[in-house]
Enzyme design. Structure first.
Site, PDB file in Angstrom:
ATOM      1  CG  ASP A 111      -1.867   1.102   1.326  1.00 46.13           C
ATOM      2  OD1 ASP A 111      -2.712   1.176   0.415  1.00 46.13           O
ATOM      3  OD2 ASP A 111      -1.800   1.909   2.270  1.00 46.13           O
ATOM      4  CD  GLU A 122      -2.122   2.385  -3.688  1.00 46.26           C
ATOM      5  OE1 GLU A 122      -3.156   3.021  -3.923  1.00 46.26           O
ATOM      6  OE2 GLU A 122      -1.540   2.455  -2.596  1.00 46.26           O
TER       7      GLU A 122
HETATM    8  C1  GLC Z   1      -4.158   3.266  -0.655  1.00 47.84           C
HETATM    9  C2  GLC Z   1      -5.483   2.542  -0.596  1.00 47.84           C
HETATM   10  C3  GLC Z   1      -6.534   3.496  -0.098  1.00 47.84           C
HETATM   11  C4  GLC Z   1      -6.134   4.015   1.262  1.00 47.84           C
HETATM   12  C5  GLC Z   1      -4.738   4.608   1.236  1.00 47.84           C
HETATM   13  C6  GLC Z   1      -4.215   4.852   2.618  1.00 47.84           C
HETATM   14  O1  GLC Z   1      -4.137   4.259  -1.602  1.00 47.84           O
HETATM   15  O2  GLC Z   1      -5.803   1.997  -1.848  1.00 47.84           O
HETATM   16  O3  GLC Z   1      -7.792   2.891  -0.056  1.00 47.84           O
HETATM   17  O4  GLC Z   1      -7.033   5.000   1.698  1.00 47.84           O
HETATM   18  O5  GLC Z   1      -3.814   3.766   0.610  1.00 47.84           O
HETATM   19  O6  GLC Z   1      -3.854   3.658   3.226  1.00 47.84           O
END
Ligand code: GLC
Length: 549
Positions: free
Chosen positions: A201, A242
Site C-alpha cells: 500500500d 501500489e
Molecule cells: C491506498 C489505498 C486506499 C487508502 C490509502 C491509505 O491508496 O488503496 O484505499 O485509503 O492507501 O492507506
C-alpha cells in the site's frame, strides 16, 4: 525456470471481507462467508485472491488504519478462522495475497500511543515529529477537499506529527531501523501462515524520508531489503506495488528484478478510460509504449476499477475533462478534483462497452485484476460518502439483503434501487443465464488462461491505419496472437498484410470462424462497433519491432 513465475499469468480477484459474504448474520462479511464462496471464485476461474486489510482497526479508512498487525479483526472471525480459510483456499489451488499497510498505522496503534506519550520511549522516533509547526502543512494532501493538512498537532506529545493520508493515520518513520525490522516481522508472520505475497500500500510514500529537511528522498534500498527478506522466507512470494507514478519512474520500483514483482499500471489505466471515452487510441498506444520496458521477471498488473476513486490525475486537464464529461458528468460523481467514484458497468452504461473494456484490459501486457462485483456488472451508491459508493455488498441473489447477510443493519447498505439494484443484478440470476456478464467473463478468464503469450511474450502494436482500432500482437515460443479492439460506434473493415507465408489462417478464439488471406496476402477483418476480435496466428515473429507507431 523463468516459467515458474506464477504471477505472469495469474488472474487476480480483489475483495474486502467486510462486504463479501456475511456468514454469522451480524451485517459484516467474514472469513467463514468468504470460505463458503471459494467454490464460486473457483468456477469463475480466478486463481489469486487479494484481500483488503483485515487486521484490527478503528476502520476509519476501510481498514487501511491498522492497530494490530498480527491479529484478525474480531468481526471477520478469529485467527483460527483465518487459518481454516487459508487451508481451504490453498487446497483449492488459490494463492492469497493481502495489503501490507506500513506507510502508516492507526493513531490507536499502541506504538503511536507510546510514541506520543513518552518522549524517551523507543517508539518516539518510529513516527515523524516536529516541535515547531512545519511550513506548508497544507501541502501534499492525498485527499484534497477532505484532508486538511499533512501535519497535525498532538496535545499529548506537544508536537506535530506527519500523516500523508488522514490525520488518524500517522506515518511510520521508515528511516528508523527498528521500524524496518518490525515490517520484516509482520511479513514473516503472515508468510508463515501461507500468504503468497503482499500488495504494498502507498509504496512511493512508504519508502520516503518524511521531513522537509530530508527533501522526501526515496529509499529504494528499503524495498529491496524487504524483497530479499521475503524471498528468503518464501521463494515464490510476490510484491504487488501500489505506485501511481510516471513511466520514467517505474524502473526504480522494479529495480532490475530486486524490487516489486508486479505493479499496477495506473498510467495505462487512465489512458484506457480516455480511449473508452473518446475512441482515440493514440494516447493509449503512447502509454503502452512508455511502460513497455520491464525486467524479465517483472510484470504489470492491469486493472479497470478498484476500491478507490478512478484516479485520472495523470491525464492532461483537457483529457480528464473529456473522461469526466462522458463517465462522471455530475459533480457528485467526481472526487478529490481528479477522480470518479463510480463502478465500471454504470459508468460505461452499456454491456457491449463493458465487454470491450474488459476484453481490452485482459488483452494488455500484464496480469489482470478484477474488482469484486464487476463480474456481474454492479453499480454504485452515490448517496454514500467519498469512496464508499463502489464498496457496497456483493449482490449474490434477489433475496433479502442481496443474499449477502440476514442482518437488518449492514456495514454498508446493499444497492436496491434502479437498474443496478440487486433484484436485477445478482450472481444467482446470472449464473443461470448463458448470455449474462458473469458467464461472459468466465469465458474471458478461460480464454486469457489459454493465451499464455500475453503473460510471457513480447508484444507490438500494429498500425492498422484507423484511429479507433487498436491492434496488438504477441509472440512467444513460435505462437502468436493478434487482438483487435474497436472503440468506435461504427463498424470497420481492417486490412492486414502479414508478409510471412507461414502466417496461414487467423483462428478466431471467440467464434468458430477462421480468416484466410486473399491472393495478395491481405486479411480483411470486420470489427463491429465496440467489438473485439482475438485471433491465434501462425508465427508472427517477423513483425517484431516493426510496429509503426
Ligand atoms: C491506498 C489505498 C486506499 C487508502 C490509502 C491509505 O491508496 O488503496 O484505499 O485509503 O492507501 O492507506
Amino acid at each position: 525456470m523463468i516459467e515458474d513465475l506464477w504471477y505472469k499469468n495469474a488472474i487476480i480477484y480483489s475483495l474486502n471481507l467486510e462486504t463479501y459474504m456475511d456468514f454469522n448474520g451480524d451485517g459484516v462479511g467474514d472469513f467463514e462467508g468468504l470460505a463458503r464462496r471459494l467454490d464460486y471464485l473457483h468456477a469463475l476461474g480466478v486463481d489469486t485472491i487479494w484481500l483488503a486489510p483485515f487486521q484490527p482497526t478503528p476502520n476509519r479508512d476501510n481498514g487501511y488504519d491498522i492497530k494490530d498487525y498480527f491479529g484478525v479483526a474480531p468481526r471477520y472471525g478469529s485467527s483460527g478462522d483465518f487459518v481454516e480459510f487459508m487451508h481451504r483456499a490453498n487446497k483449492m489451488g488459490f494463492k492469497v495475497i493481502f495489503d501490507l499497510v506500513v506507510n502508516h498505522t492507526s493513531d490507536e496503534h499502541p506504538w503511536f500511543q507510546q510514541s506520543r506519550s513518552d518522549k524517551h520511549s523507543p517508539q518516539r522516533d518510529w513516527y515523524v515529529w516536529s516541535k515547531e509547526k512545519p511550513a506548508n502543512i497544507h501541502d501534499g494532501v492525498v485527499f484534497p477537499g477532505v484532508q486538511k493538512s499533512t501535519w497535525t498537532y498532538d496535545k499529548k506529545a506537544k508536537a506535530y506529527y506527519f500523516h500523508r493520508f488522514y490525520h488518524f493515520q500517522p506515518d511510520l518513520n521508515m528511516d528508523n531501523e527498528d521500524v524496518r525490522t518490525e515490517v520484516r516481522r509482520i511479513m514473516g508472520y503472515w508468510l508463515q501462515l501461507g500468504i503468497a505475497g503482499f500488495r504494498i500500500d502507498a509504496l512511493p510514500f512508504m519508502i520516503e524520508s518524511k521531513t522537509p529537511e530530508s527533501k522526501y528522498e526515496k529509499h529504494f534500498e528499503y524495498l529491496q531489503d524487504m524483497r530479499r527478506f521475503m524471498q528468503w522466507r518464501r521463494g515464490d512470494a510476490v510484491f504487488l506495488g501500489e505506485a501511481n507514478v510516471l513511466p520514467k519512474d517505474t524502473e526504480k520500483y522494479f529495480a532490475d528484478g530486486d524490487g516489486v514483482h508486479l505493479m499496477f499500471n495506473f498510467y495505462v489505466n487512465q489512458h484506457m478510460f480516455y480511449t473508452l471515452a473518446t475512441a482515440d487510441i493514440a494516447p493509449l498506444i503512447t502509454a503502452l509504449n512508455q511502460t513497455k520496458s520491464l525486467p524479465p521477471t517483472a510484470q504489470w498488473a492491469q486493472f479497470l476499477r478498484n476500491h478507490d476513486e478512478l484516479d485520472l490525475g495523470r491525464l492532461t486537464d483537457e483529457q480528464r475533462q473529456k473522461v469526466f464529461d462522458k463517465f462522471g458528468p455530475d459533480k457528485n460523481m467526481q472526487l478529490y478534483g481528479r477522480g470518479i467514484r463510480r463502478r465500471l458497468a454504470s459508468m460505461l452504461g452499456n454491456h457491449q462497452q463493458f465487454k470491450l473494456a474488459y476484453s481490452l484490459m485482459f488483452s494488455l501486457p500484464g496480469t489482470p485484476v478484477i474488482y469484486y462485483g464487476d463480474e456481474i456488472g454492479m453499480g454504485e451508491d452515490l448517496s454514500l460518502e467519498e469512496r464508499a459508493p463502489v464498496r457496497t455488498p456483493m449482490q449474490w441473489s434477489d433475496d433479502y439483503q442481496a443474499g449477502f447477510s440476514t442482518a437488518k443493519k449492514l456495514v454498508l447498505p446493499v444497492i436496491e434501487d434502479g437498474a443496478y439494484g440487486y433484484q436485477h443484478v445478482n450472481v444467482e440470476a446470472q449464473r443461470r443465464d448463458p448470455d449474462s456478464l458473469l458467464n461472459w467473463i468466465t469465458a474471458l478468464i478461460r480464454l486469457r488462461k489459454e493465451c499464455p503469450e500475453i503473460g510471457w511474450g513480447e508484444w507490438e502494436i500494429i498500425d492498422v491505419h484507423n484511429n479507433a482500432v487498436l491492434c496488438i500482437c504477441y509472440f512467444w515460443k513460435g505462437n502468436s496472437l493478434l487482438i483487435l479492439h474497436n472503440f468506435d460506434e461504427k463498424q470497420y473493415e481492417i486490412q492486414l498484410k502479414l508478409a510471412n507465408k507461414k502466417s496461414g489462417q487467423l483462428i478466431d478464439l471467440h467464434k468458430n470462424v477462421t480468416s484466410n488471406a486473399d491472393e495478395n496476402g491481405v486479411y480483411k477483418i470486420i470489427v463491429e462497433a465496440y467489438y473485439y476480435r482475438w485471433f491465434r496466428v501462425g508465427d508472427l515473429t517477423h513483425l517484431l519491432h516493426r510496429g509503426k507507431q
